[in-house]
Design an enzyme around this catalytic site. Structure first.
Site, short mmCIF file in Angstrom:
data_model
loop_
_atom_site.label_atom_id
_atom_site.label_comp_id
_atom_site.label_asym_id
_atom_site.label_seq_id
_atom_site.Cartn_x
_atom_site.Cartn_y
_atom_site.Cartn_z
N ASP A 215 -8.00 48.54 -106.45
CA ASP A 215 -8.54 48.31 -105.15
C ASP A 215 -8.85 46.85 -104.91
OD1 ASP A 215 -9.39 49.69 -102.59
OD2 ASP A 215 -11.29 49.40 -103.33
N GLU A 265 -2.13 47.55 -125.33
CA GLU A 265 -2.16 48.35 -126.53
C GLU A 265 -1.44 49.75 -126.56
OE1 GLU A 265 -7.14 47.26 -126.58
OE2 GLU A 265 -6.49 49.25 -126.36
#
Length: 561
Positions: A215, A265
């Site tokens: 956002d 990751e």
């Protein structure tokens, strides 16, 4: 068309690059489906409609905020980033939803709201209690007021939802809120803020979330070096330099580079898409960098008329931006912040006029008494088929697959959007009209949304648009979306297109590398398709011609059933 091709395309979607040409369906959770009958949509409600989502043919869902919130801004005032609002369910319910969607081959994208928290967030409550000069206040942006006794705000800046951008607390200091007063801005220079959001990204990724929508991604970092500029000085500043004090600063990308390391990751890497309202394609490209968020929303069509020249320019520009960044573009016609496109296209065109004229806001050029609903839905079908034929990802907003129009008839007492009450709404009525709970059945309480009514009033005409009505009608908007999304899996084999000249300025025609073609007639007069009419697989040709305000898909001979 062959099932082998469809199967091959589905196999391709298992790769880490699934997002590049995905069809993503935005769910506004509080208005999607209510399982416990309290008037608010919830997470179990989404689970109950998982088969519907699978039958629609989408690749992913994007969930607007479902976190604990006082709903000062429809859930974008987050009180706890690592939990579920108890009115919407529990973390166990969330896990069950992820599992149900994943079982159906649907990925999950969640909203992250990093510019501000709720004023009920534990950090902000701690800051209020701790007082001036405390470490707790350093996580936010507190300043002394101006004037002899500090009774005036530090600056005359305005907030996005109207009114001033500063709010005074009991001990006399002021805090910055770029949106509603209940949404205090975070201080992204603070290491605890940065580390906490990395924890949040890992928390949801560990629960199986596939990606994140960020956002107001352009607003996190700020330069609040004294003396602070005035509103007039801010307005005069260059917003393309990367050094504006409040928006689209170059240093925000240091944050997203750190986020990218977290995303990577995981196997496959988590995806992200930026909501970045910036001034130029070059500025937007920075958010779509592979070293950053990887993709950024293209909102150009949200403010475009149903006009061939505007569509062609926007398509060409955004495909070029995608090539320059190595990202893929995004296509969107509706979302939770704008008037639904079936309504926008039934109103008079803006014709280049600004969305705001003086102090008056306009909804795509005119009020409801100028709305031609039939024309709006006809144009919406044409625009949607055009977009679904384009390379890149497409974001669909819940209810558009039913052809829902904007709900304008909501009284002030029933409205919830802060932008309505603070006088800063897009169309003068705020955003509630596109957030009305969905109709699932033509009869029953709240048209099947839930057993105890809906948190926003549903009009009687929703019965015509109910899922059970449209699912039984092969000519309905829902049937059109289902078939288009099914066939779209064949189109998305390469991220390019070739324009084919039509001899008319109001007709667009392009071909995809595998020979699939899309033709859209933006005008009123039919367009002769010639021999191509025999290869139309979606949309309708009449006597060998494409009617006005409509789109067809044309398949190569080798892909015909």
């Amino acid at each position: 068309m062959t099932e082998a091709l469809l199967t091959e395309t589905r196999e391709d979607e298992k790769t880490a690059a699934w997002w590049r040409q995905a069809a993503v369906y935005q769910i506004y959770p509080r208005s999607f489906a209510d399982a416990n009958g309290d008037g608010l949509g919830d997470i179990p409600g989404i689970v109950s409609r998982a088969d519907y989502l699978a039958e629609l043919g989408i690749d992913a869902v994007w969930l607007s905020p479902f976190y604990p919130s006082a709903l000062a801004d429809g859930g974008y005032d987050v009180a706890d980033y690592r939990n579920v609002d108890p009115r919407l369910g529990t973390l166990d319910d969330f896990d069950a939803m992820v599992a149900a969607l994943h079982e159906r081959g649907i990925r999950v994208v969640v909203d992250i709201v990093p510019n501000h928290t709720s004023d009920l967030h534990e950090w902000f409550q701690e800051a209020l209690a701790a007082g001036r000069g405390s470490a707790a206040r350093e996580r936010y942006i507190f300043r002394e007021g101006s004037g002899p006794d500090g009774a005036e705000p530090p600056t005359d800046w305005g907030a996005a939802f109207g009114g001033g951008a500063w709010e005074r607390v009991d001990d006399g200091q002021w805090y910055l809120h770029s949106f509603a007063p209940e949404q205090p801005d975070l201080n992204w220079d603070h290491p605890e803020v940065r580390e906490d959001f990395l924890t949040t990204l890992r928390f949801w990724s560990d629960r199986g979330v596939d990606g994140f929508r960020i956002d107001v991604a352009h607003m996190l970092t700020k330069d609040l070096t004294e003396p602070l500029p005035s509103r007039a000085e801010l307005d005069a500043m260059d917003r393309t330099s990367g050094r504006h004090p409040l928006t689209d600063r170059d240093d925000v990308h240091e944050i997203y580079a750190e986020w990218r390391r977290v995303f990577n990751e995981y196997d496959p890497p988590r995806t992200a898409v930026a909501e970045a309202w910036v001034e130029t394609p070059e500025r937007r490209a920075k958010y779509a960098s592979a070293e950053g968020l990887g993709q950024a929303f293209n909102f150009d069509l949200l403010v475009a008329d149903f006009d061939a020249a505007q569509f062609r320019r926007i398509i060409a520009d955004n495909l070029e931006q995608a090539r320059a960044t190595g990202s893929s573009t995004t296509w969107v016609l509706s979302n939770h912040d704008v008037t639904r496109h079936a309504t926008r296209y039934g109103l008079p065109a803006l014709d280049g006029r600004p969305v705001k004229q003086g102090t008056e806001w306009v909804a795509a050029g005119g009020p409801e008494d100028q709305l031609d609903r039939e024309r709006g839905i006809r144009r919406a079908h044409a625009a949607t088929l055009l977009l679904l034929g384009l390379p890149g990802s497409t974001y669909l907003y819940q209810g558009e697959e039913l052809g829902l129009q904007e709900v304008a008839d909501i009284s002030a007492e029933q409205r919830q959007d802060p932008s309505f009450f603070r006088g800063a709404s897009f169309d003068g009525l705020g955003r509630d009209g596109c957030r009305v709970p969905l109709p699932w059945t033509a009869s029953g309480p709240s048209f099947g949304f839930g057993a105890a009514g809906a948190h926003l009033p549903q009009p009687a005409w929703f019965a015509e648009y109910a899922v059970d009505v449209e699912a039984a009608d092969p000519s309905s908007t829902l049937s059109l979306y289902r078939e288009a999304l099914r066939q779209r899996r064949i189109l998305q084999t390469d991220e390019s297109l070739e324009w084919i000249e039509t001899g008319r300025t109001d007709v667009l025609h392009f071909a995809r590398p595998n020979g699939w073609e899309v033709v859209t007639n933006f005008g009123a007069e039919p367009f002769e398709l010639g021999r191509d009419a025999a290869r139309v697989v979606l949309g309708t040709a009449v006597d060998g011609a494409l009617p006005g305000e409509s789109t067809v898909w044309i398949a190569p001979d080798g892909l015909l059933s």
